[in-house]
Design a protein around this motif. Structure first.
Motif, mmCIF file in Angstrom:
data_model
loop_
_atom_site.group_PDB
_atom_site.id
_atom_site.type_symbol
_atom_site.label_atom_id
_atom_site.label_comp_id
_atom_site.label_asym_id
_atom_site.label_seq_id
_atom_site.Cartn_x
_atom_site.Cartn_y
_atom_site.Cartn_z
ATOM 1 N N GLY A 113 0.820 -1.203 0.000
ATOM 2 C CA GLY A 113 0.000 0.000 0.000
ATOM 3 C C GLY A 113 0.853 1.251 0.000
ATOM 4 N N GLY A 114 0.284 2.321 -0.545
ATOM 5 C CA GLY A 114 1.003 3.593 -0.553
ATOM 6 C C GLY A 114 0.408 4.544 -1.559
ATOM 7 N N GLY A 115 1.234 5.483 -1.979
ATOM 8 C CA GLY A 115 0.783 6.465 -2.961
ATOM 9 C C GLY A 115 -0.356 7.317 -2.444
ATOM 10 N N SER A 116 -0.402 7.493 -1.126
ATOM 11 C CA SER A 116 -1.520 8.272 -0.578
ATOM 12 C C SER A 116 -1.376 9.746 -0.930
ATOM 13 C CB SER A 116 -1.611 8.085 0.940
ATOM 14 O OG SER A 116 -0.458 8.576 1.578
ATOM 15 N N TYR A 117 -2.513 10.371 -1.076
ATOM 16 C CA TYR A 117 -2.564 11.810 -1.349
ATOM 17 C C TYR A 117 -3.821 12.369 -0.699
ATOM 18 C CZ TYR A 117 -3.272 16.288 -3.593
ATOM 19 O OH TYR A 117 -3.486 17.620 -3.803
ATOM 20 N N ILE A 118 -3.658 13.529 -0.075
ATOM 21 C CA ILE A 118 -4.790 14.266 0.491
ATOM 22 C C ILE A 118 -4.669 15.706 0.006
ATOM 23 C CG2 ILE A 118 -5.901 15.098 2.586
ATOM 24 C CD1 ILE A 118 -4.636 12.648 3.988
ATOM 25 N N THR A 119 -5.769 16.215 -0.518
ATOM 26 C CA THR A 119 -5.770 17.570 -1.040
ATOM 27 C C THR A 119 -5.481 18.588 0.067
ATOM 28 O OG1 THR A 119 -7.015 19.189 -2.286
ATOM 29 C CG2 THR A 119 -8.264 17.865 -0.738
ATOM 30 N N LYS A 120 -4.856 19.647 -0.308
ATOM 31 C CA LYS A 120 -4.624 20.761 0.615
ATOM 32 C C LYS A 120 -5.334 22.018 0.108
ATOM 33 C CE LYS A 120 -1.559 18.616 3.233
ATOM 34 N NZ LYS A 120 -2.088 17.294 3.361
ATOM 35 N N ASP A 121 -6.073 21.878 -1.014
ATOM 36 C CA ASP A 121 -6.711 23.046 -1.617
ATOM 37 C C ASP A 121 -8.167 23.212 -1.185
ATOM 38 O OD1 ASP A 121 -7.443 20.791 -3.070
ATOM 39 O OD2 ASP A 121 -7.531 21.841 -4.984
ATOM 40 N N ARG A 122 -8.566 22.479 -0.158
ATOM 41 C CA ARG A 122 -9.935 22.602 0.360
ATOM 42 C C ARG A 122 -9.867 22.691 1.874
ATOM 43 N NH1 ARG A 122 -11.348 17.839 -3.232
ATOM 44 N NH2 ARG A 122 -11.485 18.813 -5.256
ATOM 45 N N ASN A 123 -10.918 23.172 2.475
ATOM 46 C CA ASN A 123 -10.993 23.252 3.924
ATOM 47 C C ASN A 123 -11.417 21.888 4.459
ATOM 48 O OD1 ASN A 123 -11.038 24.185 6.516
ATOM 49 N ND2 ASN A 123 -12.993 25.246 6.315
ATOM 50 N N ILE A 124 -10.447 21.126 4.963
ATOM 51 C CA ILE A 124 -10.715 19.778 5.455
ATOM 52 C C ILE A 124 -10.232 19.670 6.897
ATOM 53 C CG2 ILE A 124 -10.687 18.686 3.181
ATOM 54 C CD1 ILE A 124 -7.787 17.863 3.713
ATOM 55 N N PRO A 125 -10.774 18.723 7.663
ATOM 56 C CA PRO A 125 -10.363 18.570 9.059
ATOM 57 C C PRO A 125 -8.886 18.192 9.202
ATOM 58 C CG PRO A 125 -12.436 17.424 8.651
ATOM 59 C CD PRO A 125 -11.904 17.854 7.315
ATOM 60 N N LYS A 126 -8.306 18.552 10.325
ATOM 61 C CA LYS A 126 -6.891 18.261 10.582
ATOM 62 C C LYS A 126 -6.597 16.769 10.681
ATOM 63 C CE LYS A 126 -5.785 22.594 12.820
ATOM 64 N NZ LYS A 126 -5.310 23.260 14.017
ATOM 65 N N ASN A 127 -7.592 15.980 11.038
ATOM 66 C CA ASN A 127 -7.373 14.541 11.203
ATOM 67 C C ASN A 127 -7.572 13.747 9.912
ATOM 68 O OD1 ASN A 127 -10.185 14.758 11.059
ATOM 69 N ND2 ASN A 127 -10.529 13.162 12.587
ATOM 70 N N THR A 128 -7.661 14.423 8.779
ATOM 71 C CA THR A 128 -7.954 13.756 7.509
ATOM 72 C C THR A 128 -6.947 12.656 7.184
ATOM 73 O OG1 THR A 128 -9.057 15.725 6.660
ATOM 74 C CG2 THR A 128 -8.296 14.136 5.038
ATOM 75 N N GLY A 129 -5.663 12.912 7.335
ATOM 76 C CA GLY A 129 -4.641 11.912 7.015
ATOM 77 C C GLY A 129 -4.717 10.693 7.908
ATOM 78 N N ILE A 130 -4.875 10.913 9.197
ATOM 79 C CA ILE A 130 -4.988 9.791 10.128
ATOM 80 C C ILE A 130 -6.238 8.980 9.811
ATOM 81 C CG2 ILE A 130 -5.372 9.172 12.548
ATOM 82 C CD1 ILE A 130 -3.500 11.516 13.267
#
Length: 174
Positions: A113-130
């Motif tokens: 597993g890998g290649g994770s990506y989370i957008t930073k161009d939207r207002n999202i919660p701080k715990n999104t990655g976890i």
């Protein structure tokens, strides 16, 4: 591109050692894809990558996504307020680009597993990655005994999340 072992941290997380970091937050939703579907969602994430990581020369294109599925890769998309905000890729064999298979994994009934990506161009919660990692691990351990991956040494957050989840460093993946 073949990673240099000295520039990455190789990891394995075994099902019996998995420790969820957080409870699943129901403000997020997730969908698994084993073939190309809902193309708009993939275009949305690719657009975000191109906007946020302009200097990434190997950023995935839509054609790359098609090739990833053709190589047996699968993906879990993460949504917030019904908008796609991230992804986490997997395969049952080792692949550096999700399109070309390198070799079998070191143990049976395991996945890479890998290649994770989370957008930073939207207002999202701080715990999104976890949340992304927790949901991915929760789901894959319904099917696999072990999850392998590697992370660039400079990318401290995913290394921390993996280790807090119970992953250990190894040297036999690459």
């Amino acid at each position: 591109m073949v990673p240099d072992k000295k520039d990455v941290v190789q990891l394995v997380l075994h099902k019996e050692n998995y420790i969820p970091i957080q409870e699943i937050d129901n403000s997020f939703s997730y969908k698994w894809f084993y073939k190309l579907d809902q193309e708009h969602d993939f275009h949305s994430i690719i657009k975000s990558i191109n906007l946020m990581l302009e200097d990434w020369n190997e950023a995935p294109t839509f054609d790359d996504i098609v090739s990833r599925f053709e190589a047996g890769s699968f993906v879990m998309l993460q949504y917030y307020k019904n908008e796609p905000i991230g992804w986490f890729w997997g395969n049952t064999r080792l692949t550096y680009d999700w399109k070309n298979i390198v070799k079998e994994l070191p143990s049976v009934n395991s996945m890479y597993g890998g290649g994770s990506y989370i957008t930073k161009d939207r207002n999202i919660p701080k715990n999104t990655g976890i949340q992304l990692y927790t949901k991915f691990f929760n789901d894959i351990f319904d099917f696999y005994k072990s999850a392998y991956g590697y992370v660039d040494s400079w990318n401290k957050a995913p290394i921390r999340i993996n280790k807090r989840s119970g992953a250990i460093e190894i040297n036999n993946l690459l």
